[in-house]
Design a protein around this motif. Sequence first.
Motif, PDB file in Angstrom:
ATOM      1  N   ILE A 127      14.525   7.934   3.231  1.00 41.01           N
ATOM      2  CA  ILE A 127      14.866   9.318   3.551  1.00 41.01           C
ATOM      3  C   ILE A 127      14.297  10.198   2.432  1.00 41.01           C
ATOM      4  O   ILE A 127      13.719   9.695   1.474  1.00 41.01           O
ATOM      5  N   PHE A 128      14.483  11.506   2.553  1.00 45.41           N
ATOM      6  CA  PHE A 128      13.955  12.425   1.541  1.00 45.41           C
ATOM      7  C   PHE A 128      14.995  12.722   0.472  1.00 45.41           C
ATOM      8  O   PHE A 128      16.176  12.896   0.804  1.00 45.41           O
ATOM      9  N   LEU A 129      14.525  12.817  -0.759  1.00 45.03           N
ATOM     10  CA  LEU A 129      15.385  13.403  -1.779  1.00 45.03           C
ATOM     11  C   LEU A 129      15.484  14.873  -1.402  1.00 45.03           C
ATOM     12  O   LEU A 129      14.460  15.559  -1.278  1.00 45.03           O
TER      13      LEU A 129
ATOM     14  N   TYR B 218       0.851  -1.191   0.000  1.00 41.53           N
ATOM     15  CA  TYR B 218       0.000   0.000   0.000  1.00 41.53           C
ATOM     16  C   TYR B 218       0.884   1.237   0.000  1.00 41.53           C
ATOM     17  O   TYR B 218       1.776   1.375   0.831  1.00 41.53           O
ATOM     18  N   THR B 219       0.664   2.118  -0.977  1.00 38.82           N
ATOM     19  CA  THR B 219       1.345   3.410  -0.936  1.00 38.82           C
ATOM     20  C   THR B 219       0.406   4.485  -1.469  1.00 38.82           C
ATOM     21  O   THR B 219      -0.760   4.181  -1.785  1.00 38.82           O
ATOM     22  N   GLY B 220       0.858   5.734  -1.577  1.00 35.58           N
ATOM     23  CA  GLY B 220      -0.084   6.778  -1.990  1.00 35.58           C
ATOM     24  C   GLY B 220       0.580   8.074  -2.373  1.00 35.58           C
ATOM     25  O   GLY B 220       1.801   8.245  -2.265  1.00 35.58           O
ATOM     26  N   ARG B 221      -0.288   8.992  -2.791  1.00 26.90           N
ATOM     27  CA  ARG B 221       0.167  10.322  -3.214  1.00 26.90           C
ATOM     28  C   ARG B 221      -0.915  11.322  -2.859  1.00 26.90           C
ATOM     29  O   ARG B 221      -2.115  11.073  -3.097  1.00 26.90           O
TER      30      ARG B 221
ATOM     31  N   SER C  45      16.143  20.298   3.940  1.00 22.24           N
ATOM     32  CA  SER C  45      14.700  20.187   3.701  1.00 22.24           C
ATOM     33  C   SER C  45      14.470  19.280   2.501  1.00 22.24           C
ATOM     34  O   SER C  45      15.396  18.974   1.762  1.00 22.24           O
ATOM     35  N   LYS C  46      13.198  18.844   2.331  1.00 18.28           N
ATOM     36  CA  LYS C  46      12.934  17.886   1.262  1.00 18.28           C
ATOM     37  C   LYS C  46      12.505  18.616  -0.004  1.00 18.28           C
ATOM     38  O   LYS C  46      11.983  19.734   0.055  1.00 18.28           O
ATOM     39  N   MET C  47      12.715  17.938  -1.123  1.00 17.20           N
ATOM     40  CA  MET C  47      12.172  18.445  -2.378  1.00 17.20           C
ATOM     41  C   MET C  47      10.663  18.519  -2.199  1.00 17.20           C
ATOM     42  O   MET C  47      10.040  17.562  -1.742  1.00 17.20           O
TER      43      MET C  47
ATOM     44  N   ASP D 230       8.209  10.771   6.422  1.00 22.10           N
ATOM     45  CA  ASP D 230       7.216  11.782   6.827  1.00 22.10           C
ATOM     46  C   ASP D 230       5.816  11.206   7.015  1.00 22.10           C
ATOM     47  O   ASP D 230       4.992  11.772   7.740  1.00 22.10           O
ATOM     48  N   GLN D 231       5.524  10.072   6.345  1.00 19.31           N
ATOM     49  CA  GLN D 231       4.169   9.501   6.434  1.00 19.31           C
ATOM     50  C   GLN D 231       4.005   8.581   7.649  1.00 19.31           C
ATOM     51  O   GLN D 231       2.895   8.124   7.942  1.00 19.31           O
ATOM     52  N   ASP D 232       5.103   8.301   8.338  1.00 15.42           N
ATOM     53  CA  ASP D 232       5.038   7.350   9.454  1.00 15.42           C
ATOM     54  C   ASP D 232       4.006   7.720  10.527  1.00 15.42           C
ATOM     55  O   ASP D 232       3.324   6.829  11.048  1.00 15.42           O
TER      56      ASP D 232
ATOM     57  N   LEU E 245       2.262  -4.078   3.636  1.00 18.42           N
ATOM     58  CA  LEU E 245       3.566  -3.419   3.784  1.00 18.42           C
ATOM     59  C   LEU E 245       3.454  -2.067   3.090  1.00 18.42           C
ATOM     60  O   LEU E 245       3.032  -1.998   1.929  1.00 18.42           O
ATOM     61  N   ILE E 246       3.837  -1.008   3.823  1.00 17.36           N
ATOM     62  CA  ILE E 246       3.681   0.350   3.294  1.00 17.36           C
ATOM     63  C   ILE E 246       5.052   0.963   3.011  1.00 17.36           C
ATOM     64  O   ILE E 246       5.775   1.312   3.953  1.00 17.36           O
ATOM     65  N   PRO E 247       5.438   1.090   1.745  1.00 17.76           N
ATOM     66  CA  PRO E 247       6.666   1.828   1.448  1.00 17.76           C
ATOM     67  C   PRO E 247       6.334   3.323   1.368  1.00 17.76           C
ATOM     68  O   PRO E 247       5.372   3.709   0.711  1.00 17.76           O
TER      69      PRO E 247
ATOM     70  N   TYR F 134       1.022   8.812  10.451  1.00 19.81           N
ATOM     71  CA  TYR F 134      -0.309   8.268  10.171  1.00 19.81           C
ATOM     72  C   TYR F 134      -0.419   6.820  10.659  1.00 19.81           C
ATOM     73  O   TYR F 134      -1.428   6.406  11.210  1.00 19.81           O
ATOM     74  N   PHE F 135       0.646   6.075  10.382  1.00 17.19           N
ATOM     75  CA  PHE F 135       0.528   4.635  10.596  1.00 17.19           C
ATOM     76  C   PHE F 135       0.858   4.231  12.030  1.00 17.19           C
ATOM     77  O   PHE F 135       0.539   3.126  12.456  1.00 17.19           O
ATOM     78  N   ARG F 136       1.459   5.144  12.767  1.00 12.63           N
ATOM     79  CA  ARG F 136       1.622   4.870  14.203  1.00 12.63           C
ATOM     80  C   ARG F 136       0.242   4.772  14.841  1.00 12.63           C
ATOM     81  O   ARG F 136      -0.035   3.887  15.638  1.00 12.63           O
TER      82      ARG F 136
ATOM     83  N   LEU G  90      10.765  14.618  -8.705  1.00 14.25           N
ATOM     84  CA  LEU G  90      11.708  13.494  -8.602  1.00 14.25           C
ATOM     85  C   LEU G  90      11.661  12.802  -7.242  1.00 14.25           C
ATOM     86  O   LEU G  90      11.883  11.608  -7.141  1.00 14.25           O
ATOM     87  N   GLY G  91      11.348  13.569  -6.190  1.00 15.18           N
ATOM     88  CA  GLY G  91      11.285  12.987  -4.845  1.00 15.18           C
ATOM     89  C   GLY G  91      10.126  12.012  -4.721  1.00 15.18           C
ATOM     90  O   GLY G  91      10.241  10.964  -4.089  1.00 15.18           O
ATOM     91  N   HIS G  92       8.997  12.345  -5.348  1.00 20.20           N
ATOM     92  CA  HIS G  92       7.832  11.453  -5.255  1.00 20.20           C
ATOM     93  C   HIS G  92       8.061  10.144  -5.995  1.00 20.20           C
ATOM     94  O   HIS G  92       7.547   9.104  -5.579  1.00 20.20           O
TER      95      HIS G  92
HETATM   96  P1  TYM Z   1       2.915  12.933  -0.826  1.00 23.95           P
HETATM   97  O1  TYM Z   1       2.158  13.230  -2.069  1.00 23.95           O
HETATM   98  O2  TYM Z   1       3.390  14.066   0.010  1.00 23.95           O
HETATM   99  O3  TYM Z   1       4.165  12.053  -1.198  1.00 23.95           O
HETATM  100  C1  TYM Z   1       4.056  10.870  -1.978  1.00 23.95           C
HETATM  101  C2  TYM Z   1       5.180   9.930  -1.566  1.00 23.95           C
HETATM  102  O4  TYM Z   1       6.436  10.562  -1.773  1.00 23.95           O
HETATM  103  C3  TYM Z   1       7.145  10.662  -0.539  1.00 23.95           C
HETATM  104  N1  TYM Z   1       7.895  11.923  -0.633  1.00 23.95           N
HETATM  105  C4  TYM Z   1       9.218  11.946  -0.801  1.00 23.95           C
HETATM  106  N2  TYM Z   1      10.110  10.959  -0.853  1.00 23.95           N
HETATM  107  C5  TYM Z   1      11.403  11.295  -1.012  1.00 23.95           C
HETATM  108  N3  TYM Z   1      11.830  12.581  -1.130  1.00 23.95           N
HETATM  109  C6  TYM Z   1      10.963  13.617  -1.079  1.00 23.95           C
HETATM  110  N4  TYM Z   1      11.399  14.853  -1.210  1.00 23.95           N
HETATM  111  C7  TYM Z   1       9.568  13.307  -0.912  1.00 23.95           C
HETATM  112  N5  TYM Z   1       8.445  14.050  -0.807  1.00 23.95           N
HETATM  113  C8  TYM Z   1       7.426  13.177  -0.643  1.00 23.95           C
HETATM  114  C9  TYM Z   1       6.110  10.578   0.540  1.00 23.95           C
HETATM  115  O5  TYM Z   1       6.620  10.112   1.759  1.00 23.95           O
HETATM  116  C10 TYM Z   1       5.146   9.580  -0.082  1.00 23.95           C
HETATM  117  O6  TYM Z   1       5.640   8.255   0.093  1.00 23.95           O
HETATM  118  N6  TYM Z   1      -0.646  11.640   2.502  1.00 23.95           N
HETATM  119  C11 TYM Z   1       0.259  11.142   1.478  1.00 23.95           C
HETATM  120  C12 TYM Z   1      -0.420  10.201   0.471  1.00 23.95           C
HETATM  121  C13 TYM Z   1      -0.558   8.798   1.006  1.00 23.95           C
HETATM  122  C14 TYM Z   1       0.497   7.887   1.241  1.00 23.95           C
HETATM  123  C15 TYM Z   1      -0.102   6.715   1.751  1.00 23.95           C
HETATM  124  C16 TYM Z   1       1.891   7.958   1.025  1.00 23.95           C
HETATM  125  C17 TYM Z   1      -1.718   8.175   1.375  1.00 23.95           C
HETATM  126  N7  TYM Z   1      -1.451   6.919   1.826  1.00 23.95           N
HETATM  127  C18 TYM Z   1       0.667   5.589   2.069  1.00 23.95           C
HETATM  128  C19 TYM Z   1       2.654   6.832   1.344  1.00 23.95           C
HETATM  129  C20 TYM Z   1       2.056   5.676   1.861  1.00 23.95           C
HETATM  130  C21 TYM Z   1       0.920  12.293   0.752  1.00 23.95           C
HETATM  131  O7  TYM Z   1       0.448  13.395   0.752  1.00 23.95           O
HETATM  132  O8  TYM Z   1       2.068  11.922   0.063  1.00 23.95           O
END
Ligand code: TYM
Length: 436
Positions: free
Chosen positions: A294-296, A112-115, A304-306, A268-270, A262-264, A272-274, A124-126
């Motif tokens: 980690i963040f790109l 499970y993952t999301g955006r 700071s993150k992209m 920053d999203q941790d 398993l949630i990759p 929620y899942f705690r 590029l970070g996403h």
């Molecule tokens: P969002 O849209 O902020 O980010 C989408 C995914 O990209 C990761 N991310 C990054 N990774 C590396 N470097 C960066 N600079 C960077 N910026 C963002 C985020 O951690 C994420 O994995 N609420 C969420 C959407 C969501 C979600 C999930 C994400 C819903 N369920 C389950 C991950 C897993 C969000 O706004 O993601």
Amino acid sequence: MADEPGQPPALTNLSLAEQAPEVETKQATGQIVTPFDVSGGVDESGKLLPVDYNKLVQQFGASPLTPDILERFERVTGHRPHRYMRRGIVFSHRDLSKILDCHEQGKPFYLYTGRGPSSDSMHLGHTGPFEFTKWLQDVFDVPLVIMMTDDEKFMHSQKIEIEDAKRYTKANVRDIIAVGFDMKKTFIFSDFEFVGGAFYENICRLAKRITINQIRGTFGFNDSNNIGEFHFCATQSATAFATSFPHIFGNDHKKAAKIPCLIPCAIDQDPYFRQCRDYAEKMKYKKPSLIHSIFLPALQGPGSKMSASIDSSAIFMNDTPKKIKDKINKFAFSGGGASAELHRENGGNTKVDVPFQYLTFFLEDDEELERIRVSYEKGEMMTGELKKRCIEELQAYVVGFQERRGKVTDEIVAEYMRARPLEWNGNPNPVQPEKK
Ligand code: TYM
């Protein structure tokens, strides 16, 4: 430099999660990492500090991804760990071993993952977490659900209207499909469209348990945050329960309740899942497992993150090759010496150098990466050359992505987003657990 099977990753000297804190650990005050804010904090002189990932793992109560667990991953899956795992980019986890147990024994689980669609194009970070998720899908051969949190973005941002969030969702789903997920195993959904039925029941089960106090503490919300932001925490968590998806896991609630996920994601999203993990067992569900990256970093540096909301911090997946070149040349923070002479004398600092960090994320070839590191740190490779290599790599990556995205039709999008049964095989050679 091929790793021996079962050996810890060779690039320990390049582990990004390990590196950043070495730079300024002692002064790292005021670090903030939530789904809405990422900052390594500032030192007494106002200098932005790199995010201290070791500290974060401790604070969050997660576990570092140790050589032992990587070795087990390789043994159980038969795959050399992904370059993100070898290089400390994917650096921590919660209960990954339980997912490896499932895979080993041929028991079902899902990814499970999301955006959160906040812009017309992802950056590029996403794509990093999505690329890594696709790799996990190929390795494990399991179903994947991808949540588009258009409701979250609408409620959190004053600027985003519902129509905007819906438009961003459509555009971002194309981006996600271009990563290459197997359609037969992937369901992508928008919250605005999918909330209801079994999913909504799980949202309510969670919402009834989570208190305002817990959300305040975990997310740093206060009385000025709207109630939608508080409630959304239950929505993101409910996707971590297989019973939310009867079209994938069937209508037998008791059976689906035993399927973990398993949630990759980036770390920053941790939060929620705690919350979700705290309540899962009380709801007679499995706790979700997580694997964090980690963040790109932002173009401006590893403090700071992209971020999609700061245009100059990011390279977007719809940027032209020229724009990529200009952004790297103009904005990318360099760890090189102040002058060519000083650089030759003292060498460059790869730990804070953004082009080098981007190469660590995107360059597959371990040997070339190591050659660049050594040469740059010795002052043999100059900043211009490093930037040039980074530009070439990013341009090739983004152009390849755009070609794949160009082939994603409306029909393809509709099919990925149709609630339908998925097809997967899991582990073809499961082993029985040893009797205790
Ligand atoms: P969002 O849209 O902020 O980010 C989408 C995914 O990209 C990761 N991310 C990054 N990774 C590396 N470097 C960066 N600079 C960077 N910026 C963002 C985020 O951690 C994420 O994995 N609420 C969420 C959407 C969501 C979600 C999930 C994400 C819903 N369920 C389950 C991950 C897993 C969000 O706004 O993601």
